[in-house]
Design an enzyme around this catalytic site. Structure first.
Site, PDB file in Angstrom:
ATOM      1  N   HIS A   1       2.279   1.594  -3.204  1.00 34.57           N
ATOM      2  CA  HIS A   1       0.716   2.145  -4.249  1.00 34.57           C
ATOM      3  C   HIS A   1       1.073   4.001  -3.858  1.00 34.57           C
ATOM      4  O   HIS A   1       0.907   4.678  -4.794  1.00 34.57           O
ATOM      5  CB  HIS A   1      -0.322   1.949  -4.074  1.00 34.57           C
ATOM      6  CG  HIS A   1      -0.448   0.644  -4.454  1.00 34.57           C
ATOM      7  ND1 HIS A   1      -0.194   0.332  -5.793  1.00 34.57           N
ATOM      8  CD2 HIS A   1      -0.843  -0.908  -4.027  1.00 34.57           C
ATOM      9  CE1 HIS A   1      -0.538  -1.120  -6.260  1.00 34.57           C
ATOM     10  NE2 HIS A   1      -0.410  -2.019  -4.783  1.00 34.57           N
TER      11      HIS A   1
ATOM     12  N   THR B   1       0.313  -1.192  -0.388  1.00 32.87           N
ATOM     13  CA  THR B   1      -0.217  -0.174   0.282  1.00 32.87           C
ATOM     14  C   THR B   1       0.396   0.743   0.163  1.00 32.87           C
ATOM     15  O   THR B   1       0.738   2.344  -0.726  1.00 32.87           O
ATOM     16  CB  THR B   1      -1.025   0.078   1.279  1.00 32.87           C
ATOM     17  OG1 THR B   1      -1.663  -0.966   1.288  1.00 32.87           O
ATOM     18  CG2 THR B   1      -1.717   0.987   1.143  1.00 32.87           C
TER      19      THR B   1
END
Ligand code: ZN
Ligand code: ZN
Length: 339
Positions: A42, A39
């Site tokens: 990202h 994450t």
């Protein structure tokens, strides 16, 4: 103290940061280690930009020691070793009232919607804390969050002893799901294309195949006497993974979707009809998953040292993100936030 600031445009700047004094119901933690998550990568690449206030401090897979306790906090004191379940639900929406606080309709994910753990001193609500036993090192403690993800996924998949489970995707979460499912007595087959991750999984006692080289459906059928898998975990987030996941389960088998898909994938609904399959989503974790994760980690049932590829100082967070981006010979990277 210092913090690692994400400034947008794939840029990290490490510099001084003013610590936040803990307010009522909050604690301030001296962060020891913080894992870099997919994450975070990202975010680094520009995903969820609308949720970030730049410069943003990322990080949510951490361990540390309580430095200060705000007014009204019971049961914790400076020096306590803890990890944080980085969820701040509203407590008032229909999901919260139904008992689904971890998927609150107004959920704040700490480390995305609010500052994260990649800093020397981190202030969080006390309701997020879980105590780390002394049998767990602080490096291992930083692995509790991803283990809790795996515990939640395995629980949502209703894995039982003797089940045949297929895990599609062998990054840290796929490997942890495989290991946790094995502790529950399941037989596991993991599918992964990265040779380093395949080798590591096999070294850790997980049966693992490269789906580019082996016919996964034929293999699962062969190993289950033609029945198919009891449960399939889609962790790869790939179109190929989604294509395969519906072809693997037995009649009335389960599919658990763990990966986060940026675009809606094409799913073969015919298989759901034909075999009366069940599809379950699994998102983050509940308090009991954190407690289960701490239990598994502290009784030595998981080879956590083998999953930690390297520990880098806070100054080298950017290098760590680049390393994850390149892929190759990497599983989990921890950041030493005290250095
Ligand atoms: Zn994470
Ligand atoms: Zn809520």
């Amino acid at each position: 103290m210092r913090a690692a600031f994400f400034e947008g445009n794939q840029t990290i700047a490490v510099g001084p940061c003013v610590p936040v004094e803990p307010g009522p119901g909050e604690v301030q933690i001296q962060v020891a280690y913080c894992g870099i998550c997919g994450t975070d990568l990202h975010l680094f690449h520009g995903a969820m930009a609308h949720r970030l206030h730049l410069p943003h401090v990322m990080g949510h897979e951490m361990s540390g020691t309580i430095a200060a306790v705000g007014p009204g906090v019971d049961g914790y004191q400076p020096g306590d070793r803890v990890t944080v379940r980085p969820l701040d639900p509203c407590g008032a929406c229909p999901a919260c009232r139904a008992g689904h606080r971890h998927i609150c309709q107004n959920l704040k994910f700490i480390g995305i919607d609010t500052p994260g753990a990649l800093q020397g001193l981190w202030t969080v609500p006390a309701h997020t804390l879980h105590r780390l036993p002394v049998s767990l090192s602080l490096e291992q403690g930083a692995m509790v969050e991803p283990i809790a993800v795996a515990c939640h996924d395995v629980r949502m998949g209703e894995v039982e002893a003797g089940d045949y489970a297929v895990v599609i995707g062998g990054g840290p979460i796929g490997v942890l799901i495989s290991l946790v499912a094995q502790t529950r007595g399941a037989r596991v087959l993991m599918a992964e294309v990265n040779p380093f991750r395949l080798r590591l999984a096999r070294d850790l006692g997980i049966a693992a195949v490269n789906p580019a080289e082996a016919d996964l459906v034929a293999l699962v059928n062969e190993r289950t006497g033609g029945a198919g898998a009891d449960v399939v975990f889609e962790v790869s987030g790939s179109a190929a993974g989604v294509e395969t996941m519906t072809r693997l389960p037995r009649t009335r088998g389960r599919i658990v979707v763990v990966a986060i898909f940026g675009e809606a994938p094409k799913v073969d609904l015919f298989r759901f009809f034909w075999r009366e399959l069940r599809l379950t989503g699994a998102r983050v974790y509940e308090p009991e998953d954190f407690e289960a994760a701490i239990g598994l980690a502290s009784n030595g049932q998981l080879p956590l040292e083998r999953l930690i590829t390297m520990v880098v100082p806070l100054d080298r967070l950017g290098d760590g993100l680049r390393q994850l981006e390149r892929g190759g010979d990497v599983m989990k990277i921890l950041v030493n936030c005290a250095e």
